[in-house]
Design a protein around this motif. Structure first.
Motif, short mmCIF file in Angstrom:
data_model
loop_
_atom_site.label_atom_id
_atom_site.label_comp_id
_atom_site.label_asym_id
_atom_site.label_seq_id
_atom_site.Cartn_x
_atom_site.Cartn_y
_atom_site.Cartn_z
N ALA A 37 0.83 -1.21 0.00
CA ALA A 37 0.00 0.00 0.00
C ALA A 37 0.86 1.25 0.00
O ALA A 37 0.57 2.23 -0.70
CB ALA A 37 -0.92 0.00 1.22
N VAL A 38 1.95 1.22 0.76
CA VAL A 38 2.86 2.38 0.83
C VAL A 38 3.49 2.60 -0.54
O VAL A 38 3.56 3.73 -1.03
CB VAL A 38 3.95 2.15 1.91
N ARG A 39 3.90 1.51 -1.16
CA ARG A 39 4.58 1.61 -2.46
C ARG A 39 3.63 2.09 -3.56
O ARG A 39 3.92 3.07 -4.26
CB ARG A 39 5.16 0.23 -2.83
N VAL A 40 2.49 1.43 -3.68
CA VAL A 40 1.59 1.75 -4.79
C VAL A 40 1.04 3.17 -4.69
O VAL A 40 0.88 3.87 -5.69
CB VAL A 40 0.44 0.71 -4.88
N ASN A 41 0.77 3.60 -3.47
CA ASN A 41 0.23 4.95 -3.27
C ASN A 41 1.31 6.01 -3.09
O ASN A 41 1.00 7.20 -3.05
CB ASN A 41 -0.64 4.99 -2.00
N ASP A 42 2.54 5.57 -2.93
CA ASP A 42 3.64 6.48 -2.58
C ASP A 42 3.23 7.35 -1.38
O ASP A 42 3.26 8.57 -1.42
CB ASP A 42 4.01 7.36 -3.79
N LEU A 43 2.82 6.69 -0.32
CA LEU A 43 2.25 7.40 0.84
C LEU A 43 3.26 8.31 1.51
O LEU A 43 4.43 7.98 1.65
CB LEU A 43 1.74 6.38 1.87
N ASP A 44 2.77 9.47 1.95
CA ASP A 44 3.61 10.40 2.69
C ASP A 44 3.57 10.10 4.18
O ASP A 44 4.53 10.35 4.90
CB ASP A 44 3.13 11.84 2.47
N SER A 45 2.42 9.63 4.64
CA SER A 45 2.32 9.31 6.06
C SER A 45 1.18 8.31 6.28
O SER A 45 0.40 8.03 5.38
CB SER A 45 2.09 10.57 6.90
N LEU A 46 1.13 7.83 7.53
CA LEU A 46 0.07 6.89 7.90
C LEU A 46 -0.79 7.50 9.00
O LEU A 46 -0.29 8.25 9.83
CB LEU A 46 0.68 5.60 8.47
N ALA A 47 -2.06 7.15 8.98
CA ALA A 47 -2.93 7.42 10.12
C ALA A 47 -3.27 6.05 10.69
O ALA A 47 -3.76 5.17 9.97
CB ALA A 47 -4.19 8.14 9.68
N ILE A 48 -2.96 5.84 11.96
CA ILE A 48 -3.23 4.54 12.59
C ILE A 48 -4.49 4.68 13.45
O ILE A 48 -4.56 5.55 14.32
CB ILE A 48 -2.04 4.08 13.47
N THR A 49 -5.47 3.84 13.18
CA THR A 49 -6.75 3.95 13.87
C THR A 49 -6.97 2.79 14.84
O THR A 49 -6.29 1.77 14.76
CB THR A 49 -7.91 3.97 12.85
N LYS A 50 -7.95 2.98 15.71
CA LYS A 50 -8.37 1.94 16.65
C LYS A 50 -7.24 1.41 17.53
O LYS A 50 -7.24 0.23 17.91
CB LYS A 50 -9.06 0.80 15.88
N LEU A 51 -6.28 2.25 17.82
CA LEU A 51 -5.16 1.84 18.68
C LEU A 51 -5.67 1.35 20.03
O LEU A 51 -5.19 0.35 20.57
CB LEU A 51 -4.20 3.02 18.86
N ASP A 52 -6.68 2.05 20.56
CA ASP A 52 -7.21 1.70 21.89
C ASP A 52 -7.81 0.30 21.93
O ASP A 52 -7.94 -0.28 23.01
CB ASP A 52 -8.27 2.73 22.30
N CYS A 53 -8.17 -0.24 20.76
CA CYS A 53 -8.77 -1.58 20.75
C CYS A 53 -7.75 -2.67 21.06
O CYS A 53 -8.11 -3.81 21.29
CB CYS A 53 -9.47 -1.84 19.41
N LEU A 54 -6.47 -2.30 21.06
CA LEU A 54 -5.43 -3.27 21.45
C LEU A 54 -5.05 -3.12 22.92
O LEU A 54 -4.24 -3.90 23.44
CB LEU A 54 -4.17 -3.09 20.57
N ASP A 55 -5.65 -2.13 23.59
CA ASP A 55 -5.36 -1.92 25.02
C ASP A 55 -5.63 -3.20 25.81
O ASP A 55 -6.64 -3.87 25.58
CB ASP A 55 -6.26 -0.81 25.61
N GLY A 56 -4.73 -3.49 26.74
CA GLY A 56 -4.98 -4.59 27.67
C GLY A 56 -4.72 -5.98 27.12
O GLY A 56 -5.04 -6.98 27.77
N ILE A 57 -4.17 -6.08 25.91
CA ILE A 57 -3.83 -7.40 25.36
C ILE A 57 -2.35 -7.65 25.65
O ILE A 57 -1.49 -6.85 25.27
CB ILE A 57 -4.11 -7.46 23.84
N GLY A 58 -2.07 -8.74 26.34
CA GLY A 58 -0.72 -9.00 26.86
C GLY A 58 0.38 -9.05 25.80
O GLY A 58 1.42 -8.41 25.95
N THR A 59 0.12 -9.81 24.74
CA THR A 59 1.14 -9.95 23.69
C THR A 59 0.53 -9.61 22.34
O THR A 59 -0.55 -10.09 22.01
CB THR A 59 1.68 -11.40 23.65
N LEU A 60 1.23 -8.80 21.59
CA LEU A 60 0.75 -8.40 20.26
C LEU A 60 1.72 -8.91 19.21
O LEU A 60 2.91 -9.07 19.47
CB LEU A 60 0.66 -6.88 20.18
#
Ligand code: IMO
Ligand code: MG
Length: 454
Positions: free
Chosen positions: A343-366
């Protein structure tokens, strides 16, 4: 100052583009959709706490002083458009070269799915594939005809005749009645005819006048007709090239591309999904709210002993991973850097927006997938192949990360738990793309801005 920004899905759709788009749309002069139709479902909340879902209308409709454009690369369901804008009176322009979706496209979408020898795609059944096929076959009906009702009706009658013949080959006995169809469509034709213009000219002038323009991507890189996981893709170019083609603007029109990705991955419909937690067949029957962790599972979630399948069932509930357009339970998996890299390559992305970070809260190992490895030969793949079949026998290689407690309410990157910064830092460094925005909640204020947006 950046004036023209594209927001693009960087995974398999539903990344939470709506929230990022809404944040930018509020201060935009123009919001443009360039591809796709009402297969999209962009959800966000306004300052007043109102939930807005747009499907084909650009997401600027609910903000005052924003002009909304449906570009030539789009396919338009007028019924959905009318519903999307019902509560607002937006300034809206529709390209005269955009294509019209009619009933027979939806019927064909359904029956073509059933007759595919490569297996169903699990489309949204909005007629997207059939209408784009008509466009490419040069038999489509374009929005410009809304200004020439007699010709429009003639063309629709002819198309209905042709499609009814095609229906026979699929064994459909319910034919489309052109009179009824026209009767149902006439009020919509009348309502939207004044919106139809040559949007290419309009947008060109807007660029010259240095207007703030937001290009609202729909679907996502891995669903792109050329670059996605073909054939389980949508029928338009969902990547940066599609933004130009679908608006009629040139190479220099878009100054910045932001790719939106969830802190994990989801996918709806069929098709390859290397990091998913359990076979798709299992999850099809899952219903919202039915799954609750037991006390032991809650402990294991924190301490890192829970199976991926259970972790993702938990995430599906807390993150409400059920389709905005179809209500289907979404498949959930770990963050996949191999897919993101594409996705980064094909779009030549300048930056990322990371969403739903809080949904990983409290999970011991990712886990974060960094490559795919063949379970027998040990061969490694680090570039997502064009042919899905080439991934047969390959399993994800994961980098493990220690989880964190909570990210809720945090507004400053430095305040994030050190484990969270390590997780995000790894993603940004490995992909060599900065993260410009993080969403850590559904509320309008729930974000961490790392870099001015406009
Ligand atoms: P937004 O913009 C997620 C998926 C469908 C199916 C495939 C083809 O909300 O991210 P189609 O009806 O387009 O022919 O279906 O693409 N799909 C999406 N998945 N989000 C979307 O849009 C999608 N639009 C289409 O589930 O697998
Ligand atoms: Mg969606």
């Amino acid at each position: 100052m950046t004036k023209r920004i594209a927001v693009l899905g960087a995974q398999w759709g539903d990344e939470g583009k709506g929230a990022i788009i809404a944040q930018l749309a509020e201060n935009a002069d123009i919001v443009v959709r360039a591809q796709g139709g009402d297969n999209a479902g962009h959800t966000f909340y306004t300052k007043e706490g109102k939930k807005v879902v747009t499907n084909i209308a650009p997401s600027g409709i609910c903000f005052p002083n924003v002009s909304n454009v449906i570009g030539n690369g789009c396919v338009v369901n007028l019924e959905t458009l009318a519903k999307n804008i019902a509560d607002y009176s937006p300034e809206l322009y529709i390209s005269d070269a955009a294509h019209l979706i009619l009933d027979y496209h939806r019927v064909l979408d359904r029956v073509r799915e059933k007759s595919r020898n490569k297996g169903a795609i699990g489309t949204t059944q909005r007629g997207i594939g059939p209408v784009y096929a008509d466009k490419m076959n040069r038999v489509g009906i374009r929005m410009g005809l809304l200004k020439h009702l007699e010709r429009l009706e003639q063309e629709i009658r002819y198309a209905v005749e042709q499609k009814n013949k095609e229906f026979i080959s699929y064994g459909i006995e319910e034919f489309i009645d052109a009179d009824k169809l026209l009767e149902q469509m006439r009020p919509l034709f009348k309502q939207f005819a004044p919106c139809v213009i040559d949007t290419g000219v309009y947008l060109h002038h807007a660029v010259k006048e240095n207007k703030r323009m937001l290009f609202e991507g729909s679907q996502a890189a891995m669903l792109d007709i050329d670059h996605g996981t073909y054939p389980a893709v949508t029928s338009s170019n969902t990547t940066m090239g599609g933004m130009l083609m679908g608006t009629g603007l040139g190479l220099r029109a878009i100054e910045r591309g932001i790719g939106v990705a969830k802190a994990y991955t989801t996918r709806v419909g069929e098709g390859i999904f290397p990091t998913e937690g359990e076979p798709y067949q299992n999850i099809k029957g899952y219903k919202r709210g039915e799954f609750i962790l037991t006390d032991t599972e809650k402990r294991d979630l924190r301490e890192g002993g829970l199976s991926d399948a259970i972790i993702f069932r938990y995430i599906r509930e807390i993150a409400d991973e059920y389709g905005a357009t179809t209500g289907r339970p979404r498949r959930v998996g770990w963050f996949d850097m191999v897919a993101l890299k594409k996705a980064v390559r094909v779009n030549d992305l300048d930056s990322l927006a990371i969403t739903k970070l809080d949904c990983l809260d409290g999970i011991g190992t990712l886990k974060v997938c960094t490559a795919y490895q063949h379970s027998e030969t040990g061969q490694m793949i680090t570039d997502f192949p064009s042919d899905q079949q080439e991934l047969e026998g390959f399993i994800p290689v994961y980098e493990l990360f220690k989880g964190w407690g909570s990210t809720k309410g945090i507004r400053d990157y430095e305040q994030l738990p050190k484990e969270t910064k390590k997780y995000l830092g790894f993603i940004a460094e490995t992909l060599n793309v900065p993260i410009s925005l993080i969403k850590n909640g559904c509320g309008l204020e729930d974000y961490i801005l790392m870099d001015g947006l406009w």
